[in-house]
Design a protein around this motif. Structure first.
Motif, PDB file in Angstrom:
ATOM      1  N   GLU A 120      12.200  -0.234  13.647  1.00 11.97           N
ATOM      2  CA  GLU A 120      12.679   1.184  13.353  1.00 11.97           C
ATOM      3  C   GLU A 120      12.313   1.706  12.185  1.00 11.97           C
ATOM      4  O   GLU A 120      12.201   3.030  11.911  1.00 11.97           O
ATOM      5  CB  GLU A 120      14.233   0.818  13.207  1.00 11.97           C
ATOM      6  CG  GLU A 120      15.080   0.567  14.334  1.00 11.97           C
ATOM      7  CD  GLU A 120      16.334  -0.004  14.123  1.00 11.97           C
ATOM      8  OE1 GLU A 120      16.931   0.213  13.097  1.00 11.97           O
ATOM      9  OE2 GLU A 120      16.897  -0.858  15.124  1.00 11.97           O
ATOM     10  N   HIS A 121      11.814   0.989  11.143  1.00 12.03           N
ATOM     11  CA  HIS A 121      11.359   1.340   9.969  1.00 12.03           C
ATOM     12  C   HIS A 121      10.079   2.127  10.224  1.00 12.03           C
ATOM     13  O   HIS A 121       9.728   3.135   9.653  1.00 12.03           O
ATOM     14  CB  HIS A 121      11.123   0.320   8.800  1.00 12.03           C
ATOM     15  CG  HIS A 121      10.497   0.726   7.686  1.00 12.03           C
ATOM     16  ND1 HIS A 121      11.052   0.986   6.582  1.00 12.03           N
ATOM     17  CD2 HIS A 121       9.287   0.383   7.328  1.00 12.03           C
ATOM     18  CE1 HIS A 121      10.342   1.417   5.607  1.00 12.03           C
ATOM     19  NE2 HIS A 121       9.069   0.899   6.128  1.00 12.03           N
ATOM     20  N   PHE A 122       9.117   1.341  10.982  1.00 15.08           N
ATOM     21  CA  PHE A 122       7.913   2.129  11.214  1.00 15.08           C
ATOM     22  C   PHE A 122       8.194   3.310  11.960  1.00 15.08           C
ATOM     23  O   PHE A 122       7.327   4.361  11.960  1.00 15.08           O
ATOM     24  CB  PHE A 122       7.125   1.157  12.157  1.00 15.08           C
ATOM     25  CG  PHE A 122       6.348   0.059  11.504  1.00 15.08           C
ATOM     26  CD1 PHE A 122       6.718  -0.427  10.190  1.00 15.08           C
ATOM     27  CD2 PHE A 122       5.293  -0.716  12.014  1.00 15.08           C
ATOM     28  CE1 PHE A 122       6.199  -1.322   9.644  1.00 15.08           C
ATOM     29  CE2 PHE A 122       4.717  -1.767  11.353  1.00 15.08           C
ATOM     30  CZ  PHE A 122       4.921  -1.843  10.153  1.00 15.08           C
ATOM     31  N   GLU A 164      14.469  -0.226   2.652  1.00  8.78           N
ATOM     32  CA  GLU A 164      14.098  -1.046   3.947  1.00  8.78           C
ATOM     33  C   GLU A 164      13.040  -1.937   3.504  1.00  8.78           C
ATOM     34  O   GLU A 164      13.174  -3.182   4.139  1.00  8.78           O
ATOM     35  CB  GLU A 164      13.802  -0.131   5.181  1.00  8.78           C
ATOM     36  CG  GLU A 164      15.227   0.714   5.684  1.00  8.78           C
ATOM     37  CD  GLU A 164      14.915   1.543   6.905  1.00  8.78           C
ATOM     38  OE1 GLU A 164      15.841   1.958   7.441  1.00  8.78           O
ATOM     39  OE2 GLU A 164      13.659   1.816   7.134  1.00  8.78           O
ATOM     40  N   HIS A 165      12.144  -1.349   2.634  1.00  9.13           N
ATOM     41  CA  HIS A 165      11.172  -2.469   2.455  1.00  9.13           C
ATOM     42  C   HIS A 165      11.755  -3.569   1.615  1.00  9.13           C
ATOM     43  O   HIS A 165      11.630  -4.804   1.691  1.00  9.13           O
ATOM     44  CB  HIS A 165      10.375  -1.949   1.408  1.00  9.13           C
ATOM     45  CG  HIS A 165       9.113  -1.108   2.205  1.00  9.13           C
ATOM     46  ND1 HIS A 165       8.023  -0.576   1.147  1.00  9.13           N
ATOM     47  CD2 HIS A 165       9.136  -0.691   3.218  1.00  9.13           C
ATOM     48  CE1 HIS A 165       7.310   0.095   2.111  1.00  9.13           C
ATOM     49  NE2 HIS A 165       7.757   0.153   3.526  1.00  9.13           N
ATOM     50  N   GLU A 166      13.029  -3.639   0.670  1.00 11.94           N
ATOM     51  CA  GLU A 166      13.363  -4.352  -0.126  1.00 11.94           C
ATOM     52  C   GLU A 166      14.344  -5.327   0.819  1.00 11.94           C
ATOM     53  O   GLU A 166      14.424  -6.606   0.781  1.00 11.94           O
ATOM     54  CB  GLU A 166      14.553  -3.684  -1.014  1.00 11.94           C
ATOM     55  CG  GLU A 166      13.567  -3.192  -2.199  1.00 11.94           C
ATOM     56  CD  GLU A 166      14.438  -2.367  -3.250  1.00 11.94           C
ATOM     57  OE1 GLU A 166      15.708  -2.364  -2.909  1.00 11.94           O
ATOM     58  OE2 GLU A 166      14.128  -1.661  -4.008  1.00 11.94           O
ATOM     59  N   ILE A 174       0.668  -1.227   0.230  1.00  9.11           N
ATOM     60  CA  ILE A 174      -0.185  -0.185   0.186  1.00  9.11           C
ATOM     61  C   ILE A 174       0.826   1.139  -0.029  1.00  9.11           C
ATOM     62  O   ILE A 174       0.821   2.281  -0.755  1.00  9.11           O
ATOM     63  CB  ILE A 174      -0.944  -0.016   1.195  1.00  9.11           C
ATOM     64  CG1 ILE A 174      -1.977  -1.174   0.925  1.00  9.11           C
ATOM     65  CG2 ILE A 174      -1.684   1.389   1.600  1.00  9.11           C
ATOM     66  CD1 ILE A 174      -3.023  -1.321   2.006  1.00  9.11           C
ATOM     67  N   GLU A 175       2.002   1.108   0.880  1.00  4.79           N
ATOM     68  CA  GLU A 175       2.881   2.384   0.706  1.00  4.79           C
ATOM     69  C   GLU A 175       3.657   2.518  -0.674  1.00  4.79           C
ATOM     70  O   GLU A 175       3.655   3.416  -1.160  1.00  4.79           O
ATOM     71  CB  GLU A 175       4.217   2.168   1.786  1.00  4.79           C
ATOM     72  CG  GLU A 175       3.195   2.336   3.291  1.00  4.79           C
ATOM     73  CD  GLU A 175       4.212   1.841   4.474  1.00  4.79           C
ATOM     74  OE1 GLU A 175       3.964   2.426   5.613  1.00  4.79           O
ATOM     75  OE2 GLU A 175       5.415   1.214   4.094  1.00  4.79           O
ATOM     76  N   ASP A 176       4.154   1.382  -1.057  1.00  2.00           N
ATOM     77  CA  ASP A 176       4.672   1.294  -2.482  1.00  2.00           C
ATOM     78  C   ASP A 176       3.879   1.822  -3.541  1.00  2.00           C
ATOM     79  O   ASP A 176       4.207   2.524  -4.517  1.00  2.00           O
ATOM     80  CB  ASP A 176       5.177   0.068  -2.782  1.00  2.00           C
ATOM     81  CG  ASP A 176       6.379  -0.364  -1.873  1.00  2.00           C
ATOM     82  OD1 ASP A 176       7.150   0.457  -1.437  1.00  2.00           O
ATOM     83  OD2 ASP A 176       6.563  -1.716  -1.666  1.00  2.00           O
ATOM     84  N   LYS A 220      10.525   5.738  11.785  1.00  2.00           N
ATOM     85  CA  LYS A 220      10.956   6.600  10.908  1.00  2.00           C
ATOM     86  C   LYS A 220       9.697   7.072  10.183  1.00  2.00           C
ATOM     87  O   LYS A 220       9.523   8.225   9.834  1.00  2.00           O
ATOM     88  CB  LYS A 220      11.766   6.184   9.733  1.00  2.00           C
ATOM     89  CG  LYS A 220      13.449   6.120  10.447  1.00  2.00           C
ATOM     90  CD  LYS A 220      14.413   5.568   9.265  1.00  2.00           C
ATOM     91  CE  LYS A 220      15.416   4.536  10.085  1.00  2.00           C
ATOM     92  NZ  LYS A 220      15.896   3.703   8.919  1.00  2.00           N
ATOM     93  N   GLU A 221       8.802   6.058   9.696  1.00  2.00           N
ATOM     94  CA  GLU A 221       7.508   6.545   8.851  1.00  2.00           C
ATOM     95  C   GLU A 221       6.827   7.544   9.807  1.00  2.00           C
ATOM     96  O   GLU A 221       6.310   8.526   9.295  1.00  2.00           O
ATOM     97  CB  GLU A 221       6.941   5.332   8.571  1.00  2.00           C
ATOM     98  CG  GLU A 221       7.464   4.623   7.497  1.00  2.00           C
ATOM     99  CD  GLU A 221       6.804   3.592   6.986  1.00  2.00           C
ATOM    100  OE1 GLU A 221       7.158   2.865   5.937  1.00  2.00           O
ATOM    101  OE2 GLU A 221       5.922   2.880   7.680  1.00  2.00           O
ATOM    102  N   GLU A 222       6.498   6.858  11.102  1.00  2.00           N
ATOM    103  CA  GLU A 222       5.567   7.910  11.836  1.00  2.00           C
ATOM    104  C   GLU A 222       6.250   9.243  12.212  1.00  2.00           C
ATOM    105  O   GLU A 222       5.522  10.198  12.233  1.00  2.00           O
ATOM    106  CB  GLU A 222       5.469   6.820  13.282  1.00  2.00           C
ATOM    107  CG  GLU A 222       4.712   5.860  12.996  1.00  2.00           C
ATOM    108  CD  GLU A 222       4.750   4.806  14.039  1.00  2.00           C
ATOM    109  OE1 GLU A 222       5.190   5.070  15.206  1.00  2.00           O
ATOM    110  OE2 GLU A 222       4.524   3.465  13.627  1.00  2.00           O
TER     111      GLU A 222
HETATM  112 FE   LIG Z   1       7.014   1.303   5.224  1.00  2.00          FE
END
Ligand SMILES: [Fe+2]
Ligand SMILES: [Fe+2]
Length: 147
Positions: A109-111, A76-78, A51-53, A113-115
């Protein structure tokens, strides 16, 4: 609903899944058990990342541009996808469990950064109306109908 609010809600469910997997991973007696757990986690995370991509990131390409935070998020998704492949490929039970733990650490950590960064930038770059419009894409993808 704004797309970023929907994505935040999904993070909440995924955090609960991370906690549960971390708490129960040590009970696994065989590699296949860890791999099955990873498959479930992988399906949940892949649906979220798609959904993000497919919906959020293309809109941000047009505004903040594809470098900087967006490039980091895509990378990071990859990386998460690659780690799932490594777990599925086999190996030792302990190794696979360690990989699942590392993957969950990276995802948390990825979440964060998004938040803390990306969703704030999305709000500034896209505004309420565009995020609401993109939210319709989310409800269609998730088959959630909001009147
Ligand atoms: Fe993401
Ligand atoms: Fe996310």
């Amino acid at each position: 609903m704004k797309l970023t609010d929907a994505l935040l809600g999904e993070h909440g469910v995924l955090y609960a899944l991370f906690d549960h997997i971390e708490a129960t991973l040590a009970d696994a007696k065989a590699l296949a058990e860890v791999q099955r757990t990873a498959e479930i986690l992988g399906a949940a995370l892949a649906g979220h990342a798609a959904i993000e991509d497919d919906i959020l990131f293309p809109a941000l390409d047009q505004t903040i541009g594809p470098d900087g935070p967006l490039a980091v998020m895509r990378h990071e998704h990859e990386e998460v996808h690659r780690m799932f492949g490594e777990i599925a490929a086999g190996g030792e039970l302990a190794e696979a469990a360690t990989l699942v733990r590392s993957l969950i650490d990276l995802a948390r950590e990825h979440f964060a950064k998004e938040e803390q960064v990306l969703f704030t930038m999305s709000q500034q770059a896209l505004g309420d109306d565009k995020l609401e419009e993109l939210g319709h894409g989310w409800s269609k993808a998730r088959r959630v109908y909001i009147s």
